[in-house]
Design a protein around this motif. Structure first.
Motif, PDB file in Angstrom:
ATOM      1  N   MET A  61       0.800  -1.441   0.519  1.00 34.11           N
ATOM      2  CA  MET A  61       0.428  -0.092   0.522  1.00 34.11           C
ATOM      3  C   MET A  61       0.906   1.397   0.014  1.00 34.11           C
ATOM      4  N   LEU A  62       0.702   2.247  -0.851  1.00 40.20           N
ATOM      5  CA  LEU A  62       0.870   3.649  -0.829  1.00 40.20           C
ATOM      6  C   LEU A  62       0.848   3.902   0.523  1.00 40.20           C
ATOM      7  N   LYS A  63       2.584   4.644   0.695  1.00 35.70           N
ATOM      8  CA  LYS A  63       2.634   5.375   1.875  1.00 35.70           C
ATOM      9  C   LYS A  63       2.469   6.808   1.946  1.00 35.70           C
ATOM     10  N   LEU A  64       1.701   7.707   2.578  1.00 37.14           N
ATOM     11  CA  LEU A  64       1.770   8.787   1.780  1.00 37.14           C
ATOM     12  C   LEU A  64       1.363  10.317   3.348  1.00 37.14           C
ATOM     13  N   LEU A  65       2.927  10.787   3.242  1.00 36.64           N
ATOM     14  CA  LEU A  65       2.006  11.995   4.529  1.00 36.64           C
ATOM     15  C   LEU A  65       2.021  13.281   3.389  1.00 36.64           C
ATOM     16  N   TYR A  70       8.519   7.986   2.809  1.00 32.74           N
ATOM     17  CA  TYR A  70       7.092   7.981   2.427  1.00 32.74           C
ATOM     18  C   TYR A  70       7.499   8.063   1.016  1.00 32.74           C
ATOM     19  N   ASP A  71       6.487   7.053   0.212  1.00 31.32           N
ATOM     20  CA  ASP A  71       6.320   6.989  -1.014  1.00 31.32           C
ATOM     21  C   ASP A  71       6.160   8.370  -2.015  1.00 31.32           C
ATOM     22  N   ARG A  77      13.333   7.359  -0.723  1.00 30.35           N
ATOM     23  CA  ARG A  77      12.365   6.343  -0.747  1.00 30.35           C
ATOM     24  C   ARG A  77      10.710   6.947  -1.874  1.00 30.35           C
ATOM     25  N   CYS A  78      10.720   8.370  -1.507  1.00 30.93           N
ATOM     26  CA  CYS A  78       9.496   8.984  -1.748  1.00 30.93           C
ATOM     27  C   CYS A  78       9.161   9.796  -3.343  1.00 30.93           C
ATOM     28  N   LYS A  79       8.729   9.834  -4.615  1.00 36.75           N
ATOM     29  CA  LYS A  79       9.069   9.218  -5.626  1.00 36.75           C
ATOM     30  C   LYS A  79       7.765  10.758  -5.805  1.00 36.75           C
ATOM     31  N   LEU A  80       7.558  11.318  -4.968  1.00 33.55           N
ATOM     32  CA  LEU A  80       6.549  12.083  -5.785  1.00 33.55           C
ATOM     33  C   LEU A  80       5.900  13.260  -4.749  1.00 33.55           C
ATOM     34  N   LEU A  81       6.486  14.898  -4.750  1.00 39.98           N
ATOM     35  CA  LEU A  81       6.150  15.458  -3.758  1.00 39.98           C
ATOM     36  C   LEU A  81       4.189  16.664  -4.253  1.00 39.98           C
ATOM     37  N   ALA A  82       2.884  15.663  -4.284  1.00 36.71           N
ATOM     38  CA  ALA A  82       1.909  17.109  -4.524  1.00 36.71           C
ATOM     39  C   ALA A  82       1.383  17.852  -3.923  1.00 36.71           C
ATOM     40  N   ASN A  83       2.039  18.808  -4.144  1.00 35.64           N
ATOM     41  CA  ASN A  83       1.918  20.152  -3.581  1.00 35.64           C
ATOM     42  C   ASN A  83       1.222  20.637  -3.376  1.00 35.64           C
ATOM     43  N   TYR A 106       4.879  27.321  -5.847  1.00 33.34           N
ATOM     44  CA  TYR A 106       5.599  26.196  -5.552  1.00 33.34           C
ATOM     45  C   TYR A 106       7.072  26.087  -5.410  1.00 33.34           C
ATOM     46  N   ASN A 107       7.354  27.845  -4.670  1.00 27.03           N
ATOM     47  CA  ASN A 107       8.280  27.937  -5.146  1.00 27.03           C
ATOM     48  C   ASN A 107       9.339  27.426  -3.520  1.00 27.03           C
ATOM     49  N   HIS A 108       9.069  26.751  -2.647  1.00 22.72           N
ATOM     50  CA  HIS A 108       9.769  26.605  -1.542  1.00 22.72           C
ATOM     51  C   HIS A 108      10.319  25.282  -2.116  1.00 22.72           C
ATOM     52  N   ILE A 109       9.931  24.344  -2.866  1.00 26.09           N
ATOM     53  CA  ILE A 109      10.520  23.326  -3.994  1.00 26.09           C
ATOM     54  C   ILE A 109      11.269  23.846  -4.506  1.00 26.09           C
ATOM     55  N   ASP A 110      12.604  22.811  -4.424  1.00 26.34           N
ATOM     56  CA  ASP A 110      13.728  23.242  -5.559  1.00 26.34           C
ATOM     57  C   ASP A 110      13.855  21.984  -6.579  1.00 26.34           C
ATOM     58  N   VAL A 111      12.647  22.606  -7.475  1.00 19.09           N
ATOM     59  CA  VAL A 111      12.101  20.934  -8.761  1.00 19.09           C
ATOM     60  C   VAL A 111      12.892  20.923  -9.339  1.00 19.09           C
ATOM     61  N   VAL A 112      14.111  21.561  -9.327  1.00 17.72           N
ATOM     62  CA  VAL A 112      15.670  20.736 -10.384  1.00 17.72           C
ATOM     63  C   VAL A 112      16.099  19.695  -9.541  1.00 17.72           C
ATOM     64  N   ALA A 113      16.137  20.023  -8.241  1.00 22.56           N
ATOM     65  CA  ALA A 113      17.362  19.352  -7.079  1.00 22.56           C
ATOM     66  C   ALA A 113      16.110  18.341  -7.135  1.00 22.56           C
ATOM     67  N   ALA A 114      14.360  18.218  -6.783  1.00 24.97           N
ATOM     68  CA  ALA A 114      13.718  17.381  -7.243  1.00 24.97           C
ATOM     69  C   ALA A 114      14.202  15.984  -8.203  1.00 24.97           C
ATOM     70  N   ARG A 115      14.112  16.799  -9.474  1.00 24.17           N
ATOM     71  CA  ARG A 115      13.655  15.649 -10.285  1.00 24.17           C
ATOM     72  C   ARG A 115      15.119  14.811 -10.151  1.00 24.17           C
ATOM     73  N   ALA A 116      16.261  15.899  -9.879  1.00 24.69           N
ATOM     74  CA  ALA A 116      17.621  15.312 -10.211  1.00 24.69           C
ATOM     75  C   ALA A 116      17.898  14.001  -9.242  1.00 24.69           C
ATOM     76  N   ALA A 117      17.002  13.969  -8.179  1.00 25.54           N
ATOM     77  CA  ALA A 117      16.736  13.246  -7.096  1.00 25.54           C
ATOM     78  C   ALA A 117      15.698  11.767  -7.277  1.00 25.54           C
ATOM     79  N   GLY A 118      15.787  12.350  -8.852  1.00 27.76           N
ATOM     80  CA  GLY A 118      13.917  11.269  -9.008  1.00 27.76           C
ATOM     81  C   GLY A 118      12.655  11.134  -8.427  1.00 27.76           C
ATOM     82  N   ILE A 119      12.114  12.771  -8.019  1.00 30.05           N
ATOM     83  CA  ILE A 119      11.284  12.126  -7.423  1.00 30.05           C
ATOM     84  C   ILE A 119       9.726  13.928  -8.398  1.00 30.05           C
ATOM     85  N   GLU A 120       9.359  13.823  -7.999  1.00 33.04           N
ATOM     86  CA  GLU A 120       8.512  14.474  -9.071  1.00 33.04           C
ATOM     87  C   GLU A 120       7.685  15.812  -9.297  1.00 33.04           C
ATOM     88  N   VAL A 121       7.026  16.855  -9.102  1.00 35.94           N
ATOM     89  CA  VAL A 121       6.703  17.960  -8.259  1.00 35.94           C
ATOM     90  C   VAL A 121       5.225  18.366  -9.065  1.00 35.94           C
TER      91      VAL A 121
END
Length: 316
Positions: free
Chosen positions: A1-5, A44-45, A67-73, A78-93
């Motif tokens: 089951m997907l773990k969501l925070l 969290y996933d 483990r996290c693969k998505l930040l569902a803002n 979304y200027n509080h999220i560094d989107v470039v750094a997130a994608r480099a870590a394999g995380i979508e936004v």
């Protein structure tokens, strides 16, 4: 089951929509600490963060193989999220555009009316017990109908503000964006914020936040706005150079300001708190139950799409 925070308490309807997931709702209404954000990426996933949860490049760099693969803002900004750094870590936004448009435009109109008609001053006068009754020259403000509005940023929210001003108040619409846009009403495009400011009675800031727009409204723009005109900001606080705004108010270079956001939110400079020509709201842009529910459900739809392997509806 997907773990969501979910990083802040959300309306019950939104949490109920997550019943198919292993959900943790963080009870604290304040932003997450750096350690909490790092733990969220490890444990969290999917994380559903919001304003002031500062997912910086440093946070992502400190978590190898998250483990996290998505930040569902939760929110359009979304200027509080560094989107470039997130994608480099394999995380979508993803974000929640559309759901916030009308509510935020309504707050722009609220601030425009409050600051031009001196409603904040009047409300404080009545509450103070010092009001002695009506007289012909009391709290004279500016009649908004028929004036010129300048919209800085003609995206969804900017266009919604323009429609309200034109069709509701018969205002002439001026705007500034990267290039001219087609509109259902007659509009005037300006090539720069300063040029726009010089042409209007009220300048409404509606651009996205981020490095490209930080201090877009600076001393030059405020001087161009002039002593009979007003500034309204419903975008992000740091789009306006707060020190320059204070200087312009103190020098009488603009007539007043209506603010829903602040450069160092939630800190508000004491000088702004003391000024009668400034209307201050506590970031009420989307503060209506049905709007916050709609935002949350859009965020949940982004999570569901991720879980199903579908294209993310609101990838940023």
């Amino acid at each position: 089951m997907l773990k969501l925070l979910i990083t802040r308490p959300l309306p019950e309807r939104v949490v109920a929509a997550c019943e198919g997931f292993d959900v943790t709702v963080r009870a604290d209404v304040l932003p997450m600490s750096g350690d909490e954000m790092r733990a969220s990426l490890r444990d969290y996933d999917v994380v559903l963060p919001t304003l002031r949860d500062m997912y910086s490049a440093e946070v992502f760099a400190d978590v190898t193989a998250p483990r996290c693969k998505l930040l569902a803002n939760f929110g359009v900004g979304y200027n509080h999220i560094d989107v470039v750094a997130a994608r480099a870590a394999g995380i979508e936004v993803t974000n929640t555009p559309g759901a916030v448009t009308d509510a935020t435009a309504d707050i722009a109109m609220t601030l425009m009316l409050m600051v031009t008609r001196r409603a904040g001053e009047g409300e404080r006068l009545v509450r103070s017990g010092a009001w002695t009754g009506w007289h012909p020259t009391q709290l004279l403000g500016m009649h908004l109908s028929g004036k010129r509005v300048g919209v800085l940023g003609m995206g969804r929210i900017g266009q919604a503000i323009a429609r309200r001003c034109h069709y509701g108040f018969d205002m002439a619409v001026h705007y500034c964006s990267r290039s001219p846009k087609e509109a259902v009403m007659e509009t005037t495009w300006h090539a720069s914020p300063a040029e726009l400011a010089a042409a209007v009675d009220v300048l409404v800031v509606a651009v996205p936040g981020g490095a490209e727009t930080r201090h877009l409204v600076d001393a030059e723009v405020l001087q161009a706005l002039g002593p009979q005109s007003y500034l309204v900001n419903i975008a992000r606080g740091d789009v306006v150079d707060e020190a320059a705004l204070i200087a312009a108010l103190e020098a009488g270079e603009i007539a007043g300001a209506g603010l829903d956001v602040y450069e160092y939110e939630p800190e508000v400079p004491e000088v702004l708190l003391q000024r009668d020509d400034v209307v201050l709201l506590p970031h009420l842009g989307t503060a209506a139950l049905e709007v916050r529910e709609a935002m949350g459900l859009v965020a949940v739809e982004n999570v569901c799409a991720f879980l199903d392997g579908r294209e993310l509806p609101n990838r940023v």
